[in-house]
Design a protein around this motif. Structure first.
Motif, PDB file in Angstrom:
ATOM      1  N   LEU A 110       1.002  -1.255  -0.096  1.00 26.30           N
ATOM      2  CA  LEU A 110       0.134  -0.071   0.283  1.00 26.30           C
ATOM      3  C   LEU A 110       0.697   1.734  -0.342  1.00 26.30           C
ATOM      4  O   LEU A 110       0.217   2.298  -1.024  1.00 26.30           O
ATOM      5  CB  LEU A 110      -0.317   0.214   1.248  1.00 26.30           C
ATOM      6  CG  LEU A 110      -2.013  -1.254   1.252  1.00 26.30           C
ATOM      7  CD1 LEU A 110      -2.917  -0.910   2.555  1.00 26.30           C
ATOM      8  CD2 LEU A 110      -3.256  -0.808   0.735  1.00 26.30           C
ATOM      9  N   TRP A 111       1.678   1.113   0.804  1.00 34.20           N
ATOM     10  CA  TRP A 111       2.935   2.525   0.486  1.00 34.20           C
ATOM     11  C   TRP A 111       2.969   2.536  -0.920  1.00 34.20           C
ATOM     12  O   TRP A 111       3.624   4.313  -0.450  1.00 34.20           O
ATOM     13  CB  TRP A 111       4.200   2.189   1.949  1.00 34.20           C
ATOM     14  CG  TRP A 111       5.417   3.024   1.757  1.00 34.20           C
ATOM     15  CD1 TRP A 111       5.272   4.376   2.365  1.00 34.20           C
ATOM     16  CD2 TRP A 111       6.672   2.663   0.800  1.00 34.20           C
ATOM     17  NE1 TRP A 111       6.379   4.813   2.046  1.00 34.20           N
ATOM     18  CE2 TRP A 111       7.482   3.812   1.539  1.00 34.20           C
ATOM     19  CE3 TRP A 111       7.093   1.637  -0.186  1.00 34.20           C
ATOM     20  CZ2 TRP A 111       8.842   4.181   0.501  1.00 34.20           C
ATOM     21  CZ3 TRP A 111       7.770   2.020  -0.458  1.00 34.20           C
ATOM     22  CH2 TRP A 111       8.798   3.028  -0.307  1.00 34.20           C
ATOM     23  N   THR A 171       2.764   7.320  -4.812  1.00 34.12           N
ATOM     24  CA  THR A 171       2.389   8.709  -6.106  1.00 34.12           C
ATOM     25  C   THR A 171       0.976   9.272  -5.827  1.00 34.12           C
ATOM     26  O   THR A 171       0.459   9.927  -7.031  1.00 34.12           O
ATOM     27  CB  THR A 171       2.578   7.012  -6.736  1.00 34.12           C
ATOM     28  OG1 THR A 171       1.438   6.246  -6.314  1.00 34.12           O
ATOM     29  CG2 THR A 171       3.594   6.478  -7.276  1.00 34.12           C
ATOM     30  N   ALA A 172       0.520   9.027  -4.982  1.00 31.67           N
ATOM     31  CA  ALA A 172      -1.236   9.063  -4.321  1.00 31.67           C
ATOM     32  C   ALA A 172      -0.964  10.056  -3.562  1.00 31.67           C
ATOM     33  O   ALA A 172      -1.994  11.478  -3.610  1.00 31.67           O
ATOM     34  CB  ALA A 172      -1.587   8.551  -4.212  1.00 31.67           C
ATOM     35  N   MET A 173      -0.244  10.596  -2.501  1.00 32.32           N
ATOM     36  CA  MET A 173      -0.671  11.540  -1.563  1.00 32.32           C
ATOM     37  C   MET A 173       0.340  12.650  -2.121  1.00 32.32           C
ATOM     38  O   MET A 173       1.622  12.510  -3.072  1.00 32.32           O
ATOM     39  CB  MET A 173       0.322  11.041  -0.745  1.00 32.32           C
ATOM     40  CG  MET A 173      -0.795  10.414   0.286  1.00 32.32           C
ATOM     41  SD  MET A 173      -0.157   9.542   1.689  1.00 32.32           S
ATOM     42  CE  MET A 173      -2.155   8.276   2.086  1.00 32.32           C
ATOM     43  N   PRO A 174       0.215  13.823  -1.865  1.00 34.13           N
ATOM     44  CA  PRO A 174       0.969  15.287  -2.125  1.00 34.13           C
ATOM     45  C   PRO A 174       2.166  15.011  -1.747  1.00 34.13           C
ATOM     46  O   PRO A 174       3.666  15.977  -2.354  1.00 34.13           O
ATOM     47  CB  PRO A 174       0.758  16.357  -1.369  1.00 34.13           C
ATOM     48  CG  PRO A 174      -1.259  15.387  -1.198  1.00 34.13           C
ATOM     49  CD  PRO A 174      -0.972  14.788  -0.642  1.00 34.13           C
ATOM     50  N   MET A 208       3.929  11.989   4.060  1.00 35.92           N
ATOM     51  CA  MET A 208       3.020  11.789   3.595  1.00 35.92           C
ATOM     52  C   MET A 208       2.949  10.012   4.041  1.00 35.92           C
ATOM     53  O   MET A 208       1.789   9.438   5.213  1.00 35.92           O
ATOM     54  CB  MET A 208       1.684  11.948   3.627  1.00 35.92           C
ATOM     55  CG  MET A 208       1.068  14.068   3.587  1.00 35.92           C
ATOM     56  SD  MET A 208       0.115  14.470   2.477  1.00 35.92           S
ATOM     57  CE  MET A 208       0.791  16.106   3.156  1.00 35.92           C
ATOM     58  N   ALA A 209       3.010   9.639   2.762  1.00 39.57           N
ATOM     59  CA  ALA A 209       2.737   8.094   2.379  1.00 39.57           C
ATOM     60  C   ALA A 209       3.715   7.545   3.719  1.00 39.57           C
ATOM     61  O   ALA A 209       3.073   6.530   4.373  1.00 39.57           O
ATOM     62  CB  ALA A 209       3.298   7.533   1.131  1.00 39.57           C
ATOM     63  N   ASP A 210       4.969   7.859   4.134  1.00 36.08           N
ATOM     64  CA  ASP A 210       5.985   7.313   5.271  1.00 36.08           C
ATOM     65  C   ASP A 210       5.034   7.339   6.574  1.00 36.08           C
ATOM     66  O   ASP A 210       4.552   6.357   7.385  1.00 36.08           O
ATOM     67  CB  ASP A 210       6.745   7.626   5.384  1.00 36.08           C
ATOM     68  CG  ASP A 210       8.329   7.967   3.953  1.00 36.08           C
ATOM     69  OD1 ASP A 210       7.730   7.185   3.601  1.00 36.08           O
ATOM     70  OD2 ASP A 210       8.671   7.988   4.012  1.00 36.08           O
ATOM     71  N   LEU A 211       4.563   8.220   6.835  1.00 37.19           N
ATOM     72  CA  LEU A 211       3.447   8.271   7.971  1.00 37.19           C
ATOM     73  C   LEU A 211       2.757   7.443   8.338  1.00 37.19           C
ATOM     74  O   LEU A 211       2.372   6.730   8.896  1.00 37.19           O
ATOM     75  CB  LEU A 211       3.269  10.455   8.301  1.00 37.19           C
ATOM     76  CG  LEU A 211       2.705  10.454  10.080  1.00 37.19           C
ATOM     77  CD1 LEU A 211       3.671   9.993  11.045  1.00 37.19           C
ATOM     78  CD2 LEU A 211       1.700  11.422   9.573  1.00 37.19           C
ATOM     79  N   ALA A 212       1.982   7.412   7.061  1.00 40.32           N
ATOM     80  CA  ALA A 212       0.172   6.374   7.267  1.00 40.32           C
ATOM     81  C   ALA A 212       1.705   4.690   7.292  1.00 40.32           C
ATOM     82  O   ALA A 212       0.095   4.538   7.590  1.00 40.32           O
ATOM     83  CB  ALA A 212       0.240   6.887   5.209  1.00 40.32           C
ATOM     84  N   PHE A 213       2.225   4.910   6.883  1.00 39.78           N
ATOM     85  CA  PHE A 213       2.774   3.742   6.957  1.00 39.78           C
ATOM     86  C   PHE A 213       3.320   3.271   7.799  1.00 39.78           C
ATOM     87  O   PHE A 213       3.091   1.986   8.633  1.00 39.78           O
ATOM     88  CB  PHE A 213       3.866   3.241   5.697  1.00 39.78           C
ATOM     89  CG  PHE A 213       5.082   2.211   5.867  1.00 39.78           C
ATOM     90  CD1 PHE A 213       4.381   0.462   5.479  1.00 39.78           C
ATOM     91  CD2 PHE A 213       6.090   2.193   5.973  1.00 39.78           C
ATOM     92  CE1 PHE A 213       5.164  -0.734   5.468  1.00 39.78           C
ATOM     93  CE2 PHE A 213       6.540   0.847   6.960  1.00 39.78           C
ATOM     94  CZ  PHE A 213       6.190  -0.412   6.360  1.00 39.78           C
ATOM     95  N   PHE A 214       4.485   4.250   8.466  1.00 48.02           N
ATOM     96  CA  PHE A 214       4.291   3.575  10.377  1.00 48.02           C
ATOM     97  C   PHE A 214       3.056   3.450  11.645  1.00 48.02           C
ATOM     98  O   PHE A 214       2.985   3.117  11.891  1.00 48.02           O
ATOM     99  CB  PHE A 214       5.272   4.425  10.312  1.00 48.02           C
ATOM    100  CG  PHE A 214       6.235   5.007   9.463  1.00 48.02           C
ATOM    101  CD1 PHE A 214       7.308   3.152   9.525  1.00 48.02           C
ATOM    102  CD2 PHE A 214       7.207   5.967   9.225  1.00 48.02           C
ATOM    103  CE1 PHE A 214       7.899   4.127   8.392  1.00 48.02           C
ATOM    104  CE2 PHE A 214       7.646   6.672   8.766  1.00 48.02           C
ATOM    105  CZ  PHE A 214       8.529   5.247   8.795  1.00 48.02           C
ATOM    106  N   ALA A 215       1.963   4.216  10.187  1.00 44.46           N
ATOM    107  CA  ALA A 215       0.767   4.478  11.335  1.00 44.46           C
ATOM    108  C   ALA A 215       0.257   3.136  11.174  1.00 44.46           C
ATOM    109  O   ALA A 215      -0.030   2.798  12.988  1.00 44.46           O
ATOM    110  CB  ALA A 215       0.286   5.331  11.768  1.00 44.46           C
ATOM    111  N   ALA A 216       0.146   3.078  10.114  1.00 53.27           N
ATOM    112  CA  ALA A 216      -0.848   2.028  10.214  1.00 53.27           C
ATOM    113  C   ALA A 216      -0.397   0.792  10.535  1.00 53.27           C
ATOM    114  O   ALA A 216      -1.161  -0.202  10.893  1.00 53.27           O
ATOM    115  CB  ALA A 216      -1.348   1.802   8.902  1.00 53.27           C
TER     116      ALA A 216
END
Length: 320
Positions: free
Chosen positions: A275-276, A281-284, A288-296
């Motif tokens: 997903l990361w 490619t999807a996030m600005p 943000m992608a890194d943070l979403a990956f760590f949090a998830a």
């Protein structure tokens, strides 16, 4: 003249707390490496995990023998993996009976759905080798037994490398880079009873830290690095820092908490890694992608580990 005898300290001081902190460092290296924030961080984290596994296994077996050896490995390592393996089969859509079987058993054989999980079959290879050697030389006493087990582990590095070359472990894992890590951990456990002066102990660990740090800096000078040396240097530097510098306050608490969830984090992060790659490619912004990956990954690991512990309490093998 001071006649007070000099205090002699253990050469290695990896107690339960320090080991847990190192597991926290190891999983952070894996996460940062997989997201390409720390170059080859994943290799360093895996090397550190394997060293700690060898150290902990030998220390445990020397104190309690081989009692519940396989039930404990089953409960602590394989069973937590199995439930995540079920998710791997469905979410990553493992194709064919061979891929499903290999995924659920933890045997890679080049078919596994989640390619980060080659580690499970790798660590069980070393568990099997250690068990056979401990049984084979169980009748020997003390030092002789340790020497034979250590020699056997070094010989086992040969089939470990050969199996890597023929693709038993996934080709992208670089598994042959870690062939010395588990035996090194066992060797450290054997030497943990050695005591030396504070000055010599400090000098030895300072030399380890400087040597590892110097090697890790070589790529900055354009020198080509070797995967297994980079992995060993990262692991060695982490261990040396904790041997030299006391860690307290919030960094210690944070590493201990992360270390507590290091294995479930390792198990679930591969699912979010795919997903990361889409999030990047999807996030600005990349962060943000890194943070979403760590949090998830963290949220899933905490949820899963608490659910598993509820199951574990009902299992017959004693915890600890």
């Amino acid at each position: 003249m001071d006649d007070t005898p000099e205090v002699r300290l253990p050469l290695f001081a990896l107690d339960r707390k320090q080991s847990n902190m190192l597991r926290g460092i190891a999983i952070l290296l894996v996460l940062l490496g997989h997201t390409k924030i720390v170059r080859m961080g994943g290799a360093g984290g895996v090397a550190l995990f394997l060293i700690l596994s060898g150290y902990g296994l030998n220390s445990s077996c020397e104190s309690r023998g081989l009692k519940d050896y396989w039930p404990r490995r089953f409960q602590k390592v394989w069973l937590p993996y199995f439930f995540v393996g079920i998710l791997d089969v469905f979410l990553l859509r493992a194709q064919g009976a061979g891929a499903v079987l290999c995924t659920l058993t933890g045997l890679d054989l080049g078919l596994i759905a989640d390619k980060t999980m080659w580690y499970v079959s790798y660590i069980f290879f070393w568990y099997l080798v250690y068990y056979v050697l401990a049984r084979l030389f169980g009748g020997f006493a003390g030092r002789k037994k340790r020497i034979f087990i250590a020699a056997g582990l070094l010989l086992a590095c040969v089939p470990c490398i050969l199996l890597s070359r023929v693709g038993f472990w996934h080709q992208g894992s670089g598994s042959k880079a870690y062939f010395l890590c588990f035996p090194l951990g066992v060797g450290m456990s054997v030497c943990r009873g050695f005591r030396t002066s504070r000055r010599l102990r400090t000098a030895l660990w300072a030399a380890v830290l400087l040597g590892c740090a110097a090697y890790l800096c070589l790529p900055l000078l354009g020198v080509r690095d070797l995967t297994y040396l980079t992995a060993m240097s990262m692991a060695g530097a982490a261990i040396a820092v904790l041997q030299l510098l006391p860690v307290g306050g919030w960094p210690e608490k944070a590493l201990l908490r992360i270390g507590e969830y290091s294995y479930p984090l390792y198990l679930v992060e591969g699912l979010f890694l795919l997903l990361w790659k889409d999030w990047v490619t999807a996030m600005p912004a990349r962060w943000m992608a890194d943070l979403a990956f760590f949090a998830a990954s963290a949220a899933a690991a905490v949820l899963y580990w608490n659910l598993y512990r509820g199951i574990e309490k009902r299992l017959p093998v004693r915890r600890g």
